[in-house]
Scaffold this motif. Sequence first.
Motif, PDB file in Angstrom:
ATOM      1  N   LEU A  92       0.717  -1.086   0.131  1.00  0.00           N
ATOM      2  CA  LEU A  92      -0.119  -0.115   0.898  1.00  0.00           C
ATOM      3  C   LEU A  92       1.026   1.767   0.162  1.00  0.00           C
ATOM      4  O   LEU A  92       0.497   2.410  -0.506  1.00  0.00           O
ATOM      5  CB  LEU A  92      -1.383   0.019   1.039  1.00  0.00           C
ATOM      6  N   GLU A  93       1.827   1.348   0.903  1.00  0.00           N
ATOM      7  CA  GLU A  93       2.570   2.006   0.707  1.00  0.00           C
ATOM      8  C   GLU A  93       3.364   2.679  -0.777  1.00  0.00           C
ATOM      9  O   GLU A  93       3.751   3.803  -1.374  1.00  0.00           O
ATOM     10  CB  GLU A  93       4.251   1.832   1.627  1.00  0.00           C
ATOM     11  N   ALA A  94       3.776   1.197  -2.083  1.00  0.00           N
ATOM     12  CA  ALA A  94       4.126   1.297  -3.025  1.00  0.00           C
ATOM     13  C   ALA A  94       2.559   2.580  -4.286  1.00  0.00           C
ATOM     14  O   ALA A  94       2.705   2.965  -4.885  1.00  0.00           O
ATOM     15  CB  ALA A  94       4.511   0.049  -3.188  1.00  0.00           C
ATOM     16  N   ALA A  95       1.515   1.554  -3.420  1.00  0.00           N
ATOM     17  CA  ALA A  95       0.267   1.991  -4.475  1.00  0.00           C
ATOM     18  C   ALA A  95       0.557   3.712  -4.440  1.00  0.00           C
ATOM     19  O   ALA A  95      -0.272   4.282  -5.077  1.00  0.00           O
ATOM     20  CB  ALA A  95      -1.071   1.761  -3.684  1.00  0.00           C
ATOM     21  N   ASP A  96       0.631   3.984  -2.485  1.00  0.00           N
ATOM     22  CA  ASP A  96       0.906   5.527  -2.793  1.00  0.00           C
ATOM     23  C   ASP A  96       1.540   6.483  -2.922  1.00  0.00           C
ATOM     24  O   ASP A  96       1.130   7.638  -3.980  1.00  0.00           O
ATOM     25  CB  ASP A  96       0.313   5.810  -1.214  1.00  0.00           C
ATOM     26  N   ARG A  97       2.808   5.472  -3.536  1.00  0.00           N
ATOM     27  CA  ARG A  97       4.113   6.516  -4.035  1.00  0.00           C
ATOM     28  C   ARG A  97       3.381   6.707  -6.035  1.00  0.00           C
ATOM     29  O   ARG A  97       3.934   7.872  -5.781  1.00  0.00           O
ATOM     30  CB  ARG A  97       5.386   5.594  -3.911  1.00  0.00           C
ATOM     31  N   ALA A  98       2.673   5.581  -6.617  1.00  0.00           N
ATOM     32  CA  ALA A  98       2.175   5.855  -7.394  1.00  0.00           C
ATOM     33  C   ALA A  98       1.136   6.664  -7.627  1.00  0.00           C
ATOM     34  O   ALA A  98       1.682   7.474  -8.965  1.00  0.00           O
ATOM     35  CB  ALA A  98       2.272   4.393  -8.078  1.00  0.00           C
ATOM     36  N   ILE A  99       0.402   6.712  -6.471  1.00  0.00           N
ATOM     37  CA  ILE A  99      -0.366   7.883  -7.091  1.00  0.00           C
ATOM     38  C   ILE A  99       0.046   9.248  -6.427  1.00  0.00           C
ATOM     39  O   ILE A  99       0.119   9.951  -7.522  1.00  0.00           O
ATOM     40  CB  ILE A  99      -1.080   8.229  -6.116  1.00  0.00           C
ATOM     41  N   ARG A 100       1.025   9.272  -5.976  1.00  0.00           N
ATOM     42  CA  ARG A 100       1.891  10.809  -5.754  1.00  0.00           C
ATOM     43  C   ARG A 100       2.588  11.051  -6.571  1.00  0.00           C
ATOM     44  O   ARG A 100       3.018  12.541  -6.870  1.00  0.00           O
ATOM     45  CB  ARG A 100       2.425  10.536  -4.871  1.00  0.00           C
ATOM     46  N   ALA A 101       3.173  10.290  -7.097  1.00  0.00           N
ATOM     47  CA  ALA A 101       4.356   9.908  -8.679  1.00  0.00           C
ATOM     48  C   ALA A 101       4.058  12.030  -9.598  1.00  0.00           C
ATOM     49  O   ALA A 101       3.128  11.788 -10.198  1.00  0.00           O
ATOM     50  CB  ALA A 101       4.521   8.658  -9.554  1.00  0.00           C
ATOM     51  N   PRO A 102       5.422  12.015  -9.890  1.00  0.00           N
ATOM     52  CA  PRO A 102       4.888  13.124 -10.806  1.00  0.00           C
ATOM     53  C   PRO A 102       4.256  12.850 -11.938  1.00  0.00           C
ATOM     54  O   PRO A 102       5.251  11.868 -12.647  1.00  0.00           O
ATOM     55  CB  PRO A 102       6.493  13.871 -10.650  1.00  0.00           C
ATOM     56  N   LEU A 103       3.831  13.066 -12.711  1.00  0.00           N
ATOM     57  CA  LEU A 103       3.457  13.307 -14.042  1.00  0.00           C
ATOM     58  C   LEU A 103       3.951  14.103 -15.066  1.00  0.00           C
ATOM     59  O   LEU A 103       4.068  15.442 -14.778  1.00  0.00           O
ATOM     60  CB  LEU A 103       1.880  13.078 -14.370  1.00  0.00           C
ATOM     61  N   ALA A 104       4.650  13.559 -16.718  1.00  0.00           N
ATOM     62  CA  ALA A 104       5.651  14.130 -17.609  1.00  0.00           C
ATOM     63  C   ALA A 104       4.175  14.871 -18.266  1.00  0.00           C
ATOM     64  O   ALA A 104       4.421  16.116 -19.151  1.00  0.00           O
ATOM     65  CB  ALA A 104       6.112  13.459 -18.340  1.00  0.00           C
TER      66      ALA A 104
END
Length: 273
Positions: free
Chosen positions: A22-34
């Motif tokens: 779930l921490e990895a999922a949270d990081r994926a949601i927050r990741a910067p978008l090009a």
Amino acid sequence: MSGATALLPALLGGAADRQAELEAADRAIRAPLALSRRVGFVQLVGGVGASTTVAAVAALIAVRRRGAVLAVDAAAGPRSLRWHAGLGTTAPPPADARRTRPQSQADALAGLPITDAGVAVLDGHAEDDLAITETAWAEHVAPLARFCPVVCTDWGVRGAGADLGGVAAASSTVCVVTRSDRSALERALAAAEAVRALPNGPDVVVAAVDVGRTGGRLPVGFGADVGVPVVRVPFEPARRALRPVHGADCSSATRAALIRLAAAVMTPGGNRR
């Protein structure tokens, strides 16, 4: 801290592997978008919970990211995305001229209602039959997308072929929402493969909602050979209520599944061959 913001810590009290996932999922949601992420949610038949899913995923993304999240209702039916987002059934506000040629995020969101989670909702039913054609979607929404890092569209029920092709052309990710029984999931996986095979086809995710509580009959890993992420969302009794369902109303298993789904649709190139 709001109920939506406090959602993740409440989920991270289980086993270490669950916490890490779930921490990895949270990081994926927050990741910067090009580039802006345009997520199109579609169902092949009605009654599988697509509008509920769009509203929940858009809210999860909004509380985890900076920048506007725009949710677009391009579906038909009384229980619309607008209703599930908690904005009621009253007539949406008239179109604001500033959204025609926006020069800023303020222009792009001018006149749109904003949910408690921070999602701006564009109701296509008030804007030249947006619920009918993808061309109208492009006319009304494409000018706004460059000011909105994430755009989630509820396309409602769309058939195979041209219908899904139009949705694919408007999306960087297509999420096919389906029941979790075998026959429905097989049809959804076939549609997902067809969308992914289109020239410049988008990423594809399948959300298997256990509407009939039949998902438990499927073997673990069913559909994994297709190479399309399948996120299973449990049956949620709160959805029977005659009011919108918010994150705090759902079970921890449902909230965890929705976090996984949000991460899946926000991960660029997650299922490329």
